[in-house]
Design an enzyme around this catalytic site. Structure first.
Site, PDB file in Angstrom:
ATOM      1  N   ASP A  11       6.135   0.969  -7.347  1.00 45.27           N
ATOM      2  CA  ASP A  11       5.622   1.073  -5.979  1.00 45.27           C
ATOM      3  C   ASP A  11       4.397   1.991  -5.878  1.00 45.27           C
ATOM      4  O   ASP A  11       4.346   2.896  -5.039  1.00 45.27           O
ATOM      5  CB  ASP A  11       6.706   1.595  -5.028  1.00 45.27           C
ATOM      6  CG  ASP A  11       7.996   0.815  -5.124  1.00 45.27           C
ATOM      7  OD1 ASP A  11       7.939  -0.386  -5.449  1.00 45.27           O
ATOM      8  OD2 ASP A  11       9.062   1.398  -4.885  1.00 45.27           O
ATOM      9  N   GLU A  33       6.714  -6.943   2.919  1.00 41.33           N
ATOM     10  CA  GLU A  33       6.886  -5.491   2.844  1.00 41.33           C
ATOM     11  C   GLU A  33       5.671  -4.839   2.206  1.00 41.33           C
ATOM     12  O   GLU A  33       4.672  -5.497   1.912  1.00 41.33           O
ATOM     13  CB  GLU A  33       8.151  -5.151   2.039  1.00 41.33           C
ATOM     14  CG  GLU A  33       8.170  -5.716   0.646  1.00 41.33           C
ATOM     15  CD  GLU A  33       9.537  -5.618  -0.031  1.00 41.33           C
ATOM     16  OE1 GLU A  33      10.476  -5.097   0.593  1.00 41.33           O
ATOM     17  OE2 GLU A  33       9.652  -6.080  -1.190  1.00 41.33           O
TER      18      GLU A  33
END
Length: 577
Positions: free
Chosen positions: A66, A242
């Site tokens: 991430d 997302e």
């Protein structure tokens, strides 16, 4: 009366000093670790040696998922998810996007971020980092699944000098990032559930935007708006939109998101608008990055690419960082989700990751102005095949050593002879901080060796090494006691279902002579793991043969992390020979 107060004050001071110093004093027969060596030897790097103008991607091997990135002048800063690892949110610095320095973790105060009772895949994840030139301030924003924090933001003028206190933000959802417009106005975008009663299918998510009060560091109530509902093509019921990031180029606003979930269908998509609050129109060329279209058994496979962020690099050339995985020969992802990089072509209307829609290669050309690849040298973070040695003689531990659910300083002491681990009365299988110093597995093929000086006093004492995917999926290889004899024992811990008890089995054990310190060794060759010991420093004795690394992969164990390799001690051992 005054004398009484003085004596009382003196007693308090003495108690506090004694307590502070006793934290790292020997407790419950501590083991001493020395001569730690981790060596990675993946075939892909042997087959693809670097030329003088090249560097490897992933740029961060092991569980560094991430990624988010920002820039101030010639300084680039990048953050990643850390879940229940401590400190939270690892942060790196570079001058050229090639050579990175590990600055430790952003959330390093356990009184402010305390994941002490959370599963390893909770804690904090999906951070964003943004430099605001209007007030010369860096912002790190993240979702924290512990301590009632939820979405928080921290600030600093200089990421090398630490960060301010977490500020709680008044909204739900996950994956927040912050954007500052040309006029200084702030916005936060994030993933959220659809409005009540409007969820159409499992995996249906939305992207929301809020106006951000820069002066008071809070979202402005009533300004929230859904700007993407479902994904690129709502008619196809897209899942898990997302990881949004907002950019501005040539007067237009671009929203980049991940879609498809972190797995084989992961993609990166882009939208465009005349306003930060939409409407956002998806690019006709979506996806702009994915590996989902290619054969399962391709050579040097990289998969799951997505969850990206963009930065303008040297020479005004754009680059993107993103997560992906390098599965082993059985498609296990023991190294976890790692941070990769690609150049980005934004010469047209929409950005596209260069070579991001073909099978990813292990290396790329250095950006303009990067004159030398110093990875693994002069304190820069290594990649490719490398060896990490630590004799634990430095006053400060390398930042690659981490705790789980709490700070490493709570259980370690650096001595003249090595690293002392003071065992907690907790077991590796518990949802509590354990006295384990962890290093991320960074290669599919590696060997790890350490020397341990230790004599357990009972069968409750154990110290050694551990390979851990989570509290319910791990191997423990350590020294313990049975009757009046010493043993090395290999224990496998596995939870077959989320609601099931952990099944612990002894794979093998062997009686051992502890007249001198012992070397413990762990090796992996893809899915095959081996554990061994040596009493003479030369000849290693295998314990348990070859065992499967399947439980160290998320496809078996679940969760979001990669395998962690730990130096472990406990006074509540249940691995009995």
């Amino acid at each position: 009366m005054k004398k009484t107060k003085v004596l009382l004050l003196l007693s308090v001071v003495l108690l506090s000093v004694t307590g502070a110093n006793s934290q790292n004093k020997p407790k419950n027969n501590p083991p001493l670790f020395s001569n730690f060596s981790y060596q990675g030897n993946d075939q892909v790097y042997i087959d693809n040696p670097l030329k003088s103008d090249e560097f490897y991607t992933p740029i961060l091997q092991g569980c560094y998922p991430d990624p988010a990135i920002t820039r101030k002048g010639d300084d680039y800063y990048m953050v990643c998810s850390s879940f229940a690892m401590f400190p939270g949110v690892p942060i790196f610095h570079s001058k050229d996007l090639v050579n990175w320095t590990d600055l430790g973790g952003v959330l390093n105060d356990v009184t402010q971020f305390n994941p002490h009772d959370t599963g390893i895949s909770a804690g904090v994840y999906a951070p964003g980092i943004t430099y605001n030139p209007h007030n010369d301030t860096f912002y790190m924003i993240v979702t924290a699944f512990s301590g009632g924090l939820n979405n928080i933001i921290v600030k600093t003028k200089d990421p090398k000098k630490g960060w301010g206190n977490p500020i709680k933000l008044g909204f739900g959802g996950i994956d927040p990032s912050i954007f500052f417009d040309d006029n200084g106005k702030g916005y936060i975008v994030h993933n959220d559930a659809p409005d009540n009663g409007k969820e159409r299918y499992n995996g249906h998510r939305v992207i929301k935007i809020w106006e951000y009060d820069v002066e008071n560091d809070k979202v402005i109530p009533g300004t929230d708006k859904i700007i993407v509902d479902g994904g690129v093509d709502p008619a196809k019921n897209p899942i898990w939109i997302e990881a949004p990031h907002l950019y501005k180029k040539d007067g237009k606003y671009f929203l980049m998101c991940a879609e498809g979930g972190t797995g084989g269908n992961h993609t990166e998509v882009i939208f465009k608008s005349d306003s930060p609050k939409g409407p956002f129109i998806p690019a006709p060329s979506n996806p702009i990055l994915t590996q989902k279209y290619f054969g399962r058994d391709r050579k040097n496979k990289v998969d799951w690419a997505g969850h990206a962020d963009l930065v303008k690099g040297p020479g005004d050339k754009y680059y993107g960082v993103f997560l992906a995985v390098r599965p082993n020969e059985k498609n296990r992802v023991n190294t976890g989700r790692e941070t990769f990089m690609l150049p980005v072509d934004w010469s047209g209307e929409f950005p596209v990751f260069e070579n991001g829609l073909i099978p990813l290669e292990p290396k790329m050309k250095m950006p303009q102005g990067a004159t030398e690849n110093k990875t693994g040298k002069e304190g820069f973070f290594p990649n490719g095949n490398f060896t990490f040695n630590d004799n634990f003689t430095s006053n400060k531990l390398d930042n690659r050593w981490i705790g789980l659910r709490g700070p490493r300083e709570k259980f370690i002491a650096i001595t003249k002879k090595g690293l002392q681990i003071n065992p907690f009365e907790t077991n590796i299988k518990e949802l509590k901080p354990t006295s384990t110093l962890f290093y991320r597995q960074q290669h599919n093929r590696f060997s790890l060796t350490t020397t341990i000086d230790y004599k357990p006093k009972s069968d409750k004492d154990l110290a050694g090494v551990v390979a851990l995917q989570n509290e319910g999926s791990n191997y423990v290889f350590g020294i313990t006691m049975k009757d009046k004899d010493y043993y090395v024992v290999l224990q496998k811990n596995q939870k077959t279902r989320r609601d099931a008890a952990i099944n612990s089995t002894i794979v093998a054990s062997a009686k051992i002579d502890l007249k001198k310190p012992v070397q413990l060794q762990m090796k992996a060759n893809g899915d095959d793991y081996e554990f061994a010991y040596s009493v003479n420093g030369t000849d290693f004795v295998n314990v348990g043969g070859i065992v499967s690394g399947d439980i160290l992969s998320t496809d078996v164990a679940g969760g979001f992390t990669g395998c962690l390799l730990g130096l472990y001690a406990t006074s509540t051992n249940d691995a009995r020979p």
